[in-house]
Design an enzyme around this catalytic site. Structure first.
Site, mmCIF file in Angstrom:
data_model
loop_
_atom_site.group_PDB
_atom_site.id
_atom_site.type_symbol
_atom_site.label_atom_id
_atom_site.label_comp_id
_atom_site.label_asym_id
_atom_site.label_seq_id
_atom_site.Cartn_x
_atom_site.Cartn_y
_atom_site.Cartn_z
ATOM 1 N N ARG A 43 0.769 -1.297 -0.084
ATOM 2 C CA ARG A 43 0.052 -0.160 0.056
ATOM 3 C C ARG A 43 0.945 1.444 -0.074
ATOM 4 N NH1 ARG A 43 -5.150 -1.416 4.246
ATOM 5 N NH2 ARG A 43 -6.298 -2.387 2.632
ATOM 6 N N LYS A 180 -16.231 -15.389 7.259
ATOM 7 C CA LYS A 180 -17.611 -15.013 7.674
ATOM 8 C C LYS A 180 -18.871 -15.135 6.501
ATOM 9 C CE LYS A 180 -16.479 -13.178 12.150
ATOM 10 N NZ LYS A 180 -16.025 -11.774 12.542
ATOM 11 N N GLY A 333 -6.964 -8.000 1.474
ATOM 12 C CA GLY A 333 -5.613 -8.112 2.120
ATOM 13 C C GLY A 333 -5.249 -9.776 2.039
ATOM 14 N N GLY A 356 -12.370 -4.398 1.899
ATOM 15 C CA GLY A 356 -13.726 -3.806 2.030
ATOM 16 C C GLY A 356 -14.193 -2.777 1.000
HETATM 17 C C1 3PG Z 1 -8.376 -1.863 5.070
HETATM 18 O O1 3PG Z 1 -7.510 -2.262 5.649
HETATM 19 O O2 3PG Z 1 -9.381 -2.583 4.694
HETATM 20 C C2 3PG Z 1 -8.602 -0.187 5.274
HETATM 21 O O3 3PG Z 1 -7.324 0.156 5.658
HETATM 22 C C3 3PG Z 1 -9.801 -0.037 6.084
HETATM 23 O O4 3PG Z 1 -9.637 -0.197 7.330
HETATM 24 P P1 3PG Z 1 -10.659 -0.416 8.347
HETATM 25 O O5 3PG Z 1 -11.634 -1.374 7.882
HETATM 26 O O6 3PG Z 1 -10.169 -0.402 9.567
HETATM 27 O O7 3PG Z 1 -11.694 0.976 8.052
#
Ligand code: 3PG
Ligand code: MG
Length: 379
Positions: A43, A180, A333, A356
């Site tokens: 990233r 999940k 990830g 997400g």
């Molecule tokens: C992630 O790692 O998916 C993003 O940086 C968002 O992080 P968060 O889910 O803690 O908002």
């Protein structure tokens, strides 16, 4: 999303300008010789082209990021220091602010906190695709206050994912995994409508197994989703695992967690056992479907791949995606980490920095952070 994202090309000379860049440097860290170090700088590297371009055009660049989930408090282990060290190794001359989420105003989308961030800045660039599904102050407020633009990585991730959904070459195969079913059911529904085939693996698949009447032992399972899984299965384009590698439910698993050999089950898993990876018959079936794809979207592992006993399913899917000639987009990830573990990240068409965020963009076709940029009064 019809309207294009604003670009910083229209700003002309940046000499002497102060630019705030929102990045997503929420990178994994681990303790190395007594201090935290970034273990995957994907990233950070993704933001470098923008940072270097702005610097080379004479701007002063300050970056800001969230890091972990300290929820509005100063938490020592979530200081950005390890990320800042890695950034400064890759690119000097960019300052990184302390963790945005140390201030409760960030997650609350507080206008006062948002205004404090842009004080003294001429421009704002959002290069944080992975955080643009969060309507947080650093994402939402700056475009209302100063001229704002999308970074090149944010723009490319958005157009790649939306383009793939708009007019995918067919067959379009989506592969969804992860633990999940509650987290992934909405996206699975959307993909069932858009893709020709949806492969479901990982912990979430056991609720689909249960919906077909199979016993799942003590595998991950969410009774409140059985009905919806049954409806998706009835539509006829969902492929789920037919076998599983598992362990007695009392046996430890995870990275370096025990040595009890895995047992193969399928399709039923007896009481007292838990499935932790897809088995060889599922691998063969999934690889066949993937080999026939012209477009592939993959998000989520097939099992607990950080435990070598349960990595074969995720590895096989990663290899099948990499071997394919299809346009392949991988997000999340864990899937990206799996590609890296097996040295395959160069063999797919596009790796998303967002987990997400990429799911939400697929699901809803837009993100709060994109909307904020498009609706900026300075456009
Ligand atoms: C992630 O790692 O998916 C993003 O940086 C968002 O992080 P968060 O889910 O803690 O908002
Ligand atoms: Mg390939």
């Amino acid at each position: 999303m019809s309207q294009a994202l604003p670009s910083y090309d229209r700003w002309g000379s940046l000499k002497g300008k102060r630019i705030l860049v929102r990045v997503d440097f929420n990178a994994p860290v681990a303790e190395v010789r007594g201090r935290l170090e970034v273990t995957d700088d994907f990233r950070i590297r993704a933001a470098l082209p923008l940072l270097e371009e702005l610097l080379s055009r004479g701007a002063t660049v300050v970056a800001c990021t969230h890091f972990g989930r300290p929820h509005g408090q100063v938490v020592e282990e979530y200081r950005v220091e390890p990320v800042r060290r890695r950034l400064n190794e890759l690119c000097r001359d960019v300052e990184l602010m302390e963790n945005l989420r140390f201030n409760p105003g960030e997650e609350a989308d507080d206008p006062t906190f948002g205004a404090s961030l842009v004080e003294g800045f001429d421009y704002y660039v959002n290069e944080a695709f992975g955080a643009s599904h969060r309507a947080h102050a650093s994402i939402m407020v700056p475009p209302t206050l100063i001229p704002s633009a999308a970074g090149p990585n944010l723009a490319r991730e958005t157009s790649t994912i939306l383009g793939l959904l708009e007019s995918p070459a067919r067959p379009f195969v989506a592969i969804i995994g992860g633990a999940k079913v509650a987290d992934k059911l909405a996206i699975t529904k959307v993909l069932c409508a858009k893709a020709d085939t949806v492969i479901v693996g990982g912990g979430m698949a056991y609720t689909f197994q249960a919906a077909l009447g199979h016993s799942v032992g003590s595998s991950l399972f969410d009774a409140s989703y059985v009905e919806q899984c049954a409806q998706l299965l009835a539509a006829g384009n969902v492929v789920i695992p037919s076998d599983a590698w598992g362990l007695p439910s009392t046996s430890p698993f995870g990275a370096n967690a025990g040595s009890e050999p895995a047992t193969l089950f399928g399709p039923d898993i007896p009481d007292g056992f838990a499935g932790l990876d897809i088995g060889p018959a599922s691998v063969e079936q999934f690889a066949d479907v993937i080999a026939g794809a012209a477009t592939i979207l993959w998000n989520g592992p097939m099992g607990v791949f950080e435990d070598e006993r349960f990595s074969s399913g995720t590895e096989a899917v990663a290899r099948a995606v990499a071997a394919s000639e299809a346009v392949s987009v991988v997000g999340g990830g864990d899937s990206v980490a799996a590609l890296q573990t097996f040295g395959l990240e160069g063999d797919v068409s596009f790796v998303s920095t967002g987990g997400g965020a990429s799911l939400e963009l697929v699901e809803l076709g837009d993100l709060p952070g994109l909307k904020a940029l498009r609706e900026s009064p300075f456009n």
